[in-house]
Design a protein around this motif. Structure first.
Motif, PDB file in Angstrom:
ATOM      1  N   ALA A 147       0.841  -1.208   0.000  1.00  0.00           N
ATOM      2  CA  ALA A 147       0.000   0.000   0.000  1.00  0.00           C
ATOM      3  C   ALA A 147       0.874   1.256   0.000  1.00  0.00           C
ATOM      4  N   GLY A 148       1.938   1.231   0.790  1.00  0.00           N
ATOM      5  CA  GLY A 148       2.845   2.370   0.848  1.00  0.00           C
ATOM      6  C   GLY A 148       3.503   2.650  -0.485  1.00  0.00           C
ATOM      7  N   GLU A 149       3.889   1.597  -1.202  1.00  0.00           N
ATOM      8  CA  GLU A 149       4.473   1.760  -2.535  1.00  0.00           C
ATOM      9  C   GLU A 149       3.482   2.438  -3.469  1.00  0.00           C
ATOM     10  N   ALA A 150       2.229   2.015  -3.415  1.00  0.00           N
ATOM     11  CA  ALA A 150       1.202   2.606  -4.278  1.00  0.00           C
ATOM     12  C   ALA A 150       0.996   4.082  -3.956  1.00  0.00           C
ATOM     13  N   VAL A 151       0.878   4.395  -2.690  1.00  0.00           N
ATOM     14  CA  VAL A 151       0.622   5.771  -2.265  1.00  0.00           C
ATOM     15  C   VAL A 151       1.785   6.690  -2.654  1.00  0.00           C
ATOM     16  N   ARG A 152       3.000   6.185  -2.547  1.00  0.00           N
ATOM     17  CA  ARG A 152       4.179   7.011  -2.879  1.00  0.00           C
ATOM     18  C   ARG A 152       4.280   7.353  -4.359  1.00  0.00           C
ATOM     19  N   THR A 153       3.538   6.679  -5.213  1.00  0.00           N
ATOM     20  CA  THR A 153       3.600   6.997  -6.645  1.00  0.00           C
ATOM     21  C   THR A 153       2.907   8.313  -6.972  1.00  0.00           C
ATOM     22  N   VAL A 154       2.133   8.831  -6.014  1.00  0.00           N
ATOM     23  CA  VAL A 154       1.408  10.094  -6.218  1.00  0.00           C
ATOM     24  C   VAL A 154       2.067  11.162  -5.355  1.00  0.00           C
ATOM     25  N   PRO A 155       2.503  12.259  -5.965  1.00  0.00           N
ATOM     26  CA  PRO A 155       3.117  13.339  -5.178  1.00  0.00           C
ATOM     27  C   PRO A 155       2.101  13.998  -4.244  1.00  0.00           C
ATOM     28  N   SER A 156       2.578  14.443  -3.087  1.00  0.00           N
ATOM     29  CA  SER A 156       1.693  15.188  -2.188  1.00  0.00           C
ATOM     30  C   SER A 156       1.162  16.412  -2.927  1.00  0.00           C
ATOM     31  N   PHE A 157       0.029  16.917  -2.477  1.00  0.00           N
ATOM     32  CA  PHE A 157      -0.603  18.036  -3.176  1.00  0.00           C
ATOM     33  C   PHE A 157      -1.474  18.835  -2.227  1.00  0.00           C
ATOM     34  N   ARG A 158      -1.799  20.027  -2.633  1.00  0.00           N
ATOM     35  CA  ARG A 158      -2.714  20.897  -1.900  1.00  0.00           C
ATOM     36  C   ARG A 158      -4.096  20.714  -2.518  1.00  0.00           C
ATOM     37  N   ALA A 159      -5.114  20.578  -1.684  1.00  0.00           N
ATOM     38  CA  ALA A 159      -6.482  20.404  -2.175  1.00  0.00           C
ATOM     39  C   ALA A 159      -7.395  21.439  -1.539  1.00  0.00           C
ATOM     40  N   ARG A 160      -8.445  21.768  -2.258  1.00  0.00           N
ATOM     41  CA  ARG A 160      -9.477  22.688  -1.766  1.00  0.00           C
ATOM     42  C   ARG A 160     -10.843  22.058  -2.034  1.00  0.00           C
ATOM     43  N   PHE A 161     -11.697  22.160  -1.057  1.00  0.00           N
ATOM     44  CA  PHE A 161     -13.084  21.714  -1.204  1.00  0.00           C
ATOM     45  C   PHE A 161     -13.890  22.970  -1.469  1.00  0.00           C
ATOM     46  N   THR A 162     -14.443  23.062  -2.671  1.00  0.00           N
ATOM     47  CA  THR A 162     -14.987  24.335  -3.143  1.00  0.00           C
ATOM     48  C   THR A 162     -16.484  24.345  -3.386  1.00  0.00           C
ATOM     49  N   SER A 163     -17.108  23.170  -3.448  1.00  0.00           N
ATOM     50  CA  SER A 163     -18.545  23.170  -3.727  1.00  0.00           C
ATOM     51  C   SER A 163     -19.231  21.997  -3.044  1.00  0.00           C
ATOM     52  N   VAL A 164     -20.532  22.171  -2.846  1.00  0.00           N
ATOM     53  CA  VAL A 164     -21.395  21.139  -2.273  1.00  0.00           C
ATOM     54  C   VAL A 164     -22.086  20.434  -3.428  1.00  0.00           C
ATOM     55  N   GLU A 165     -22.039  19.116  -3.429  1.00  0.00           N
ATOM     56  CA  GLU A 165     -22.634  18.312  -4.503  1.00  0.00           C
ATOM     57  C   GLU A 165     -23.534  17.241  -3.904  1.00  0.00           C
ATOM     58  N   TRP A 166     -24.231  16.523  -4.774  1.00  0.00           N
ATOM     59  CA  TRP A 166     -25.176  15.484  -4.349  1.00  0.00           C
ATOM     60  C   TRP A 166     -25.012  14.222  -5.178  1.00  0.00           C
ATOM     61  N   PHE A 167     -25.198  13.067  -4.539  1.00  0.00           N
ATOM     62  CA  PHE A 167     -25.448  11.807  -5.215  1.00  0.00           C
ATOM     63  C   PHE A 167     -26.938  11.569  -5.002  1.00  0.00           C
ATOM     64  N   GLY A 168     -27.729  11.783  -6.040  1.00  0.00           N
ATOM     65  CA  GLY A 168     -29.181  11.692  -5.902  1.00  0.00           C
ATOM     66  C   GLY A 168     -29.651  12.679  -4.851  1.00  0.00           C
ATOM     67  N   ASP A 169     -30.588  12.263  -3.999  1.00  0.00           N
ATOM     68  CA  ASP A 169     -31.015  13.117  -2.888  1.00  0.00           C
ATOM     69  C   ASP A 169     -30.707  12.450  -1.547  1.00  0.00           C
ATOM     70  N   GLN A 170     -29.779  11.475  -1.590  1.00  0.00           N
ATOM     71  CA  GLN A 170     -29.445  10.703  -0.395  1.00  0.00           C
ATOM     72  C   GLN A 170     -28.092  11.040   0.218  1.00  0.00           C
ATOM     73  N   VAL A 171     -27.181  11.584  -0.590  1.00  0.00           N
ATOM     74  CA  VAL A 171     -25.823  11.842  -0.102  1.00  0.00           C
ATOM     75  C   VAL A 171     -25.407  13.251  -0.512  1.00  0.00           C
ATOM     76  N   VAL A 172     -25.033  14.055   0.487  1.00  0.00           N
ATOM     77  CA  VAL A 172     -24.500  15.389   0.219  1.00  0.00           C
ATOM     78  C   VAL A 172     -23.002  15.341   0.534  1.00  0.00           C
TER      79      VAL A 172
END
Length: 168
Positions: A51-76
């Motif tokens: 698992a560690g080998e897999a995770v290390r293949t992706v460089p660390s990054f900065r993320a932002r949560f910018t919007s509210v979305e829905w899966f149907g009307d059951q999950v926000v």
């Protein structure tokens, strides 16, 4: 396996505690990398190394949560940017663990997201969506993925390993 987002807790923690069953079990605000993952009894040094080998293949990054979305009307949920960086992490781990398809293979497409509420009454989810909108954007540094284990018992989920992403 998840990417915890502690910076989201002030905005979503009180909502998740009422509207997301996983929060009551102790799962923090997060973006799922792979669920279900290897059963806890089978997680050993070899599994964590893989698992560690897999995770290390992706460089660390900065993320932002910018919007509210829905899966149907059951999950926000909150949508991350860059979603592609989370998708690359998900793909890297899933390629190393093909015997554990994301969400048991139920969904044809895996959409990176941070769940605010799941399965609660729609009116409550709509109120939560409006409340959390006022706290956006939420920023985080994505530098580790966590392997977590637990059960349906309240507060049972806990981190058993922190796996660092690659260097930028």
């Amino acid at each position: 396996m998840i990417v915890p987002v502690p910076e989201a807790e002030p905005a979503v923690g009180h909502l998740r505690s009422r509207l997301d069953p996983a929060a009551a079990e102790g799962v923090p605000a997060h973006v799922t990398v792979l669920y279900p993952f290897v059963p806890p009894a089978l997680i050993d040094a070899r599994v964590l190394a893989k698992a560690g080998e897999a995770v290390r293949t992706v460089p660390s990054f900065r993320a932002r949560f910018t919007s509210v979305e829905w899966f149907g009307d059951q999950v926000v949920w909150l949508s991350p940017e860059p979603a592609r960086a989370f998708a690359e992490l998900i793909i890297a781990v899933c390629e190393r663990f093909p015997e554990y398809p994301p969400y048991g293979g139920v969904h044809a497409e895996v959409v990176p997201h941070l769940t605010v509420g799941d399965g609660a009454p729609t009116a409550e989810l709509r109120r939560a969506a409006e409340l959390v909108r006022g706290h956006l954007p939420i920023s985080t540094e994505v530098a580790t993925a966590h392997v977590i284990c637990g059960s349906s018992e309240p507060g049972s989920w806990h981190t058993i390993a922190e796996l660092p992403l690659g260097r930028r």
